[in-house]
Design an enzyme around this catalytic site. Sequence first.
Site, PDB file in Angstrom:
ATOM      1  N   GLU A  88      50.058  42.459  42.745  1.00  0.00           N
ATOM      2  CA  GLU A  88      50.204  42.885  44.138  1.00  0.00           C
ATOM      3  C   GLU A  88      49.838  41.782  45.117  1.00  0.00           C
ATOM      4  OE1 GLU A  88      46.864  45.808  45.104  1.00  0.00           O
ATOM      5  OE2 GLU A  88      46.975  45.871  42.938  1.00  0.00           O
ATOM      6  N   CYS A 101      48.199  37.327  51.144  1.00  0.00           N
ATOM      7  CA  CYS A 101      47.150  37.326  50.127  1.00  0.00           C
ATOM      8  C   CYS A 101      47.858  37.480  48.791  1.00  0.00           C
ATOM      9  CB  CYS A 101      46.202  38.490  50.390  1.00  0.00           C
ATOM     10  SG  CYS A 101      45.003  38.742  49.082  1.00  0.00           S
ATOM     11  N   CYS A 108      41.945  40.512  35.496  1.00  0.00           N
ATOM     12  CA  CYS A 108      40.898  39.517  35.713  1.00  0.00           C
ATOM     13  C   CYS A 108      39.847  39.721  34.643  1.00  0.00           C
ATOM     14  CB  CYS A 108      40.279  39.741  37.103  1.00  0.00           C
ATOM     15  SG  CYS A 108      39.057  38.493  37.595  1.00  0.00           S
ATOM     16  N   CYS A 112      33.449  41.805  37.888  1.00  0.00           N
ATOM     17  CA  CYS A 112      32.607  42.183  39.027  1.00  0.00           C
ATOM     18  C   CYS A 112      32.642  43.712  39.099  1.00  0.00           C
ATOM     19  CB  CYS A 112      33.149  41.584  40.324  1.00  0.00           C
ATOM     20  SG  CYS A 112      33.232  39.780  40.260  1.00  0.00           S
ATOM     21  N   CYS A 115      34.899  45.880  41.737  1.00  0.00           N
ATOM     22  CA  CYS A 115      36.293  45.473  41.941  1.00  0.00           C
ATOM     23  C   CYS A 115      37.220  46.221  40.983  1.00  0.00           C
ATOM     24  CB  CYS A 115      36.387  43.968  41.712  1.00  0.00           C
ATOM     25  SG  CYS A 115      38.044  43.297  41.906  1.00  0.00           S
ATOM     26  N   CYS A 334      42.146  44.092  45.993  1.00  0.00           N
ATOM     27  CA  CYS A 334      41.248  44.509  44.922  1.00  0.00           C
ATOM     28  C   CYS A 334      41.924  45.298  43.800  1.00  0.00           C
ATOM     29  CB  CYS A 334      40.076  45.319  45.456  1.00  0.00           C
ATOM     30  SG  CYS A 334      39.467  44.775  47.056  1.00  0.00           S
TER      31      CYS A 334
HETATM   32  N1  SAH Z   1      38.299  36.237  41.933  1.00  0.00           N
HETATM   33  C1  SAH Z   1      38.185  35.751  43.270  1.00  0.00           C
HETATM   34  C2  SAH Z   1      39.251  36.254  44.227  1.00  0.00           C
HETATM   35  C3  SAH Z   1      39.656  37.690  44.183  1.00  0.00           C
HETATM   36  S1  SAH Z   1      38.958  38.948  45.118  1.00  0.00           S
HETATM   37  C4  SAH Z   1      36.809  36.039  43.815  1.00  0.00           C
HETATM   38  O1  SAH Z   1      36.039  36.706  43.156  1.00  0.00           O
HETATM   39  O2  SAH Z   1      36.479  35.534  44.886  1.00  0.00           O
HETATM   40  C5  SAH Z   1      38.828  38.541  46.802  1.00  0.00           C
HETATM   41  C6  SAH Z   1      37.524  39.085  47.401  1.00  0.00           C
HETATM   42  O3  SAH Z   1      37.497  40.516  47.442  1.00  0.00           O
HETATM   43  C7  SAH Z   1      36.286  38.653  46.608  1.00  0.00           C
HETATM   44  O4  SAH Z   1      35.289  38.257  47.498  1.00  0.00           O
HETATM   45  C8  SAH Z   1      35.923  39.932  45.913  1.00  0.00           C
HETATM   46  O5  SAH Z   1      34.583  39.931  45.498  1.00  0.00           O
HETATM   47  C9  SAH Z   1      36.233  40.956  46.978  1.00  0.00           C
HETATM   48  N2  SAH Z   1      36.326  42.332  46.494  1.00  0.00           N
HETATM   49  C10 SAH Z   1      36.699  42.767  45.274  1.00  0.00           C
HETATM   50  N3  SAH Z   1      36.630  44.103  45.198  1.00  0.00           N
HETATM   51  C11 SAH Z   1      36.214  44.528  46.402  1.00  0.00           C
HETATM   52  C12 SAH Z   1      35.957  45.816  46.951  1.00  0.00           C
HETATM   53  N4  SAH Z   1      36.112  46.926  46.237  1.00  0.00           N
HETATM   54  N5  SAH Z   1      35.558  45.879  48.247  1.00  0.00           N
HETATM   55  C13 SAH Z   1      35.404  44.763  48.984  1.00  0.00           C
HETATM   56  N6  SAH Z   1      35.636  43.514  48.517  1.00  0.00           N
HETATM   57  C14 SAH Z   1      36.017  43.401  47.231  1.00  0.00           C
END
Ligand code: SAH
Length: 348
Positions: A88, A101, A108, A112, A115, A334
Amino acid sequence: MEKTVLLSKSIQELTELFPSQPKFVPKQIYGFLMDGKNFDEMTSLKKEFREELKANYIANPIEILEVFEGKLGTKKYLFKLTDGNLIEGVYMPHDYGNTLCLSTQVGCRMMCNFCASCLDGLLRNLTSAEMLGQVVAVNRDNCGTAKARAVTNLVLMGSGEPFDNYENVLDFLNKVSEDGGINISERNISLSTSGLCDKIKDFADSGHKVTLSISLHAPFDELRSNLMPVNKRFPISKLVKAAKYYFDKTGRRVIFEYTLIKGENDSDACAKELARLTKGFPSHVNLIRLNEVKERDHTAPSEDATQEFLKKLEKLGVSATIRKSLGNDIEGACGQLRRRYIEDQTHE
Ligand code: SAH
């Protein structure tokens, strides 16, 4: 026989693929590909040659499967890859230009725990053509061409960890900023990483000069390791060092992303420690209100609480802003859109 993807091939490579074509043809094809044209639309090419191309090649490996329109002109794209996998992207119009974006991996493996992108783990890396294909497809879908671009800015913040797909991401950066191609300058590109310090250093040494965003999300190791397992490998002290190194090498201010999660990383102590960590070199904190994911057990703070946290940081002398969440009315970033789509398909 599997078809060969043409997007992302250089004029030189196209010349080698089609030696019997007149000399100007590879350059024309390169331009058509960057405009997002399919083979039928490359009408200046001879009909038989177009048929040969259709039989053996793929112009763009990205197909737009669905577009969901959200508030303020935001559009969420669900893309299909040639092997059927889904990824996406989000298109966000701004007054200074329009940002896409984009994703760098299918799924992934950073895990985390707030996410949605990693809920099924990593399925595979995207090729540089698949990253470029997202840009070209969305640019065209918004009436842009390579010369008159609709997409002017890029953020590598869709699903995936860009530095876990390092070689392909670098190849993509080279190709998307190429003169004569879609030509988006690195000044208008941001890359977000969960904090792979070794790759941050390699990237700083690579000569690329994109804006680096680091997903910090917590200023204490124990807390960060709980949210982001990558912290066990690269703890905060190493990460801050790597960020400073990136600034020293590139002269570019580093952005720290900080997703606020209610009752977890929004305390006064967190604000103070965050201020301490980010002082001493040019950086900026981007606060993001958690986008709640139904499979995950975290709560978003209120808008007011988010403003309060921002004020605390400002009082402590931190340069910070709250990132507008343009995507969440359409299951923003996300990995949530892809997931819902896959779920809907399997439940039908
Ligand atoms: N893997 C990379 C880029 C992908 S995510 C990274 O970790 O930076 C882009 C951003 O969205 C990252 O800062 C990630 O931590 C954040 N993110 C992921 N899930 C989220 C959520 N549920 N709410 C808010 N931010 C989120």
